[in-house]
Design a protein around this motif. Structure first.
Motif, short mmCIF file in Angstrom:
data_model
loop_
_atom_site.label_atom_id
_atom_site.label_comp_id
_atom_site.label_asym_id
_atom_site.label_seq_id
_atom_site.Cartn_x
_atom_site.Cartn_y
_atom_site.Cartn_z
N MET A 1 0.84 -1.17 0.00
CA MET A 1 0.00 0.00 0.00
C MET A 1 0.89 1.23 0.00
SD MET A 1 -3.00 0.87 2.68
CE MET A 1 -4.50 1.34 1.88
N ASN A 2 0.54 2.21 -0.78
CA ASN A 2 1.31 3.44 -0.90
C ASN A 2 0.71 4.50 0.02
OD1 ASN A 2 3.08 5.34 -1.73
ND2 ASN A 2 2.22 5.61 -3.76
N PHE A 3 1.50 4.97 0.98
CA PHE A 3 1.01 5.96 1.93
C PHE A 3 1.49 7.35 1.56
CE2 PHE A 3 1.33 2.03 4.48
CZ PHE A 3 -0.01 1.90 4.79
N LYS A 4 0.63 8.32 1.82
CA LYS A 4 0.98 9.72 1.58
C LYS A 4 1.54 10.30 2.88
CE LYS A 4 -2.67 10.26 -1.80
NZ LYS A 4 -3.93 10.93 -2.12
N PRO A 5 2.45 11.27 2.77
CA PRO A 5 2.99 11.87 3.98
C PRO A 5 1.91 12.60 4.76
CG PRO A 5 3.79 13.00 2.02
CD PRO A 5 3.01 11.82 1.56
N SER A 6 2.01 12.56 6.08
CA SER A 6 0.95 13.14 6.90
C SER A 6 1.43 14.32 7.74
CB SER A 6 0.37 12.07 7.81
OG SER A 6 1.38 11.56 8.65
N ALA A 7 2.69 14.37 8.08
CA ALA A 7 3.16 15.40 9.01
C ALA A 7 3.07 16.79 8.40
CB ALA A 7 4.59 15.11 9.44
N GLY A 8 3.42 16.93 7.13
CA GLY A 8 3.42 18.25 6.50
C GLY A 8 2.04 18.88 6.45
N ILE A 9 1.05 18.10 6.04
CA ILE A 9 -0.30 18.66 5.93
C ILE A 9 -0.88 18.93 7.32
CG2 ILE A 9 -1.55 16.48 5.79
CD1 ILE A 9 -3.27 17.88 3.61
N PHE A 10 -0.52 18.12 8.30
CA PHE A 10 -1.02 18.36 9.65
C PHE A 10 -0.45 19.65 10.21
CE2 PHE A 10 -1.06 17.96 14.25
CZ PHE A 10 -2.37 17.56 14.48
N VAL A 11 0.85 19.87 10.05
CA VAL A 11 1.48 21.09 10.57
C VAL A 11 0.95 22.31 9.82
CG1 VAL A 11 3.68 22.30 10.78
CG2 VAL A 11 3.52 19.90 11.41
N ALA A 12 0.76 22.18 8.50
CA ALA A 12 0.22 23.31 7.74
C ALA A 12 -1.20 23.64 8.20
CB ALA A 12 0.23 22.98 6.25
N GLY A 13 -1.98 22.62 8.50
CA GLY A 13 -3.34 22.85 9.02
C GLY A 13 -3.32 23.52 10.37
N LEU A 14 -2.38 23.10 11.21
CA LEU A 14 -2.26 23.72 12.54
C LEU A 14 -1.90 25.19 12.42
CD1 LEU A 14 -2.25 23.18 15.63
CD2 LEU A 14 0.19 22.73 15.40
N VAL A 15 -0.93 25.50 11.58
CA VAL A 15 -0.51 26.89 11.39
C VAL A 15 -1.64 27.72 10.78
CG1 VAL A 15 1.09 28.36 10.06
CG2 VAL A 15 1.94 26.34 11.26
N THR A 16 -2.36 27.13 9.82
CA THR A 16 -3.47 27.85 9.19
C THR A 16 -4.58 28.13 10.19
OG1 THR A 16 -2.92 26.76 7.11
CG2 THR A 16 -5.07 27.79 7.23
N SER A 17 -4.87 27.17 11.07
CA SER A 17 -5.90 27.38 12.08
C SER A 17 -5.51 28.50 13.04
CB SER A 17 -6.14 26.10 12.87
OG SER A 17 -6.68 25.11 12.05
N ILE A 18 -4.25 28.50 13.45
CA ILE A 18 -3.78 29.56 14.35
C ILE A 18 -3.82 30.92 13.64
CG2 ILE A 18 -1.74 30.42 15.59
CD1 ILE A 18 -1.09 27.46 16.19
N ALA A 19 -3.44 30.95 12.37
CA ALA A 19 -3.50 32.22 11.62
C ALA A 19 -4.93 32.71 11.49
CB ALA A 19 -2.88 32.02 10.24
N GLY A 20 -5.87 31.79 11.28
CA GLY A 20 -7.29 32.18 11.22
C GLY A 20 -7.78 32.75 12.53
#
Length: 127
Positions: free
Chosen positions: A1-20
């Motif tokens: 099974m081919n997995f997509k990276p998860s850490a980058g999108i999680f951190v970007a979501g966290l930063v975006t939520s804080i910016a909002g």
């Protein structure tokens, strides 16, 4: 099974939520201290900050889902590793066989002949 990276999108979501959330605080500060014209701009900024926060929350959920999929697949990977532990990890390849020269039956080896040196001739001097 081919997995997509998860850490980058999680951190970007966290930063975006804080910016909002920071944009929402700024919008609330503008709407409380400004006249009615600036209040309309602050309301628009409040809507944008809400949209940015929701987008960050969605990104965090996607990152968490990807990470949990990877974590859920770990027992299968470990069981495959444990079942192969007693076996060699690769199939041994046989050593290459040296090629034997096959000569015709009437072949008799000849002695190795060195090329004959003719000796150097000296060229006439250039004038």
């Amino acid at each position: 099974m081919n997995f997509k990276p998860s850490a980058g999108i999680f951190v970007a979501g966290l930063v975006t939520s804080i910016a909002g959330a920071l944009l929402a605080v700024i919008a609330a500060g503008i709407s409380g201290s400004a006249s009615s014209g600036a209040g309309a701009g602050a309301a628009g900024m409040g809507f944008v900050s809400f949209a940015v926060s929701v987008a960050g929350l969605v990104m965090m959920c996607v990152g968490a889902r990807r990470a949990l999929l990877i974590i859920d697949s770990l027992p299968a990977a470990f069981s495959n590793l444990i079942s192969r532990q007693g076996q060699p990890s690769h199939q041994p390849t046989p050593a290459p066989q040296q090629a034997h020269q096959q000569f015709p039956q009437n072949y008799s080896p000849q002695p190795h002949m060195q090329p004959q040196h003719q000796g150097y001739t000296q060229l006439p001097p250039v004038e």
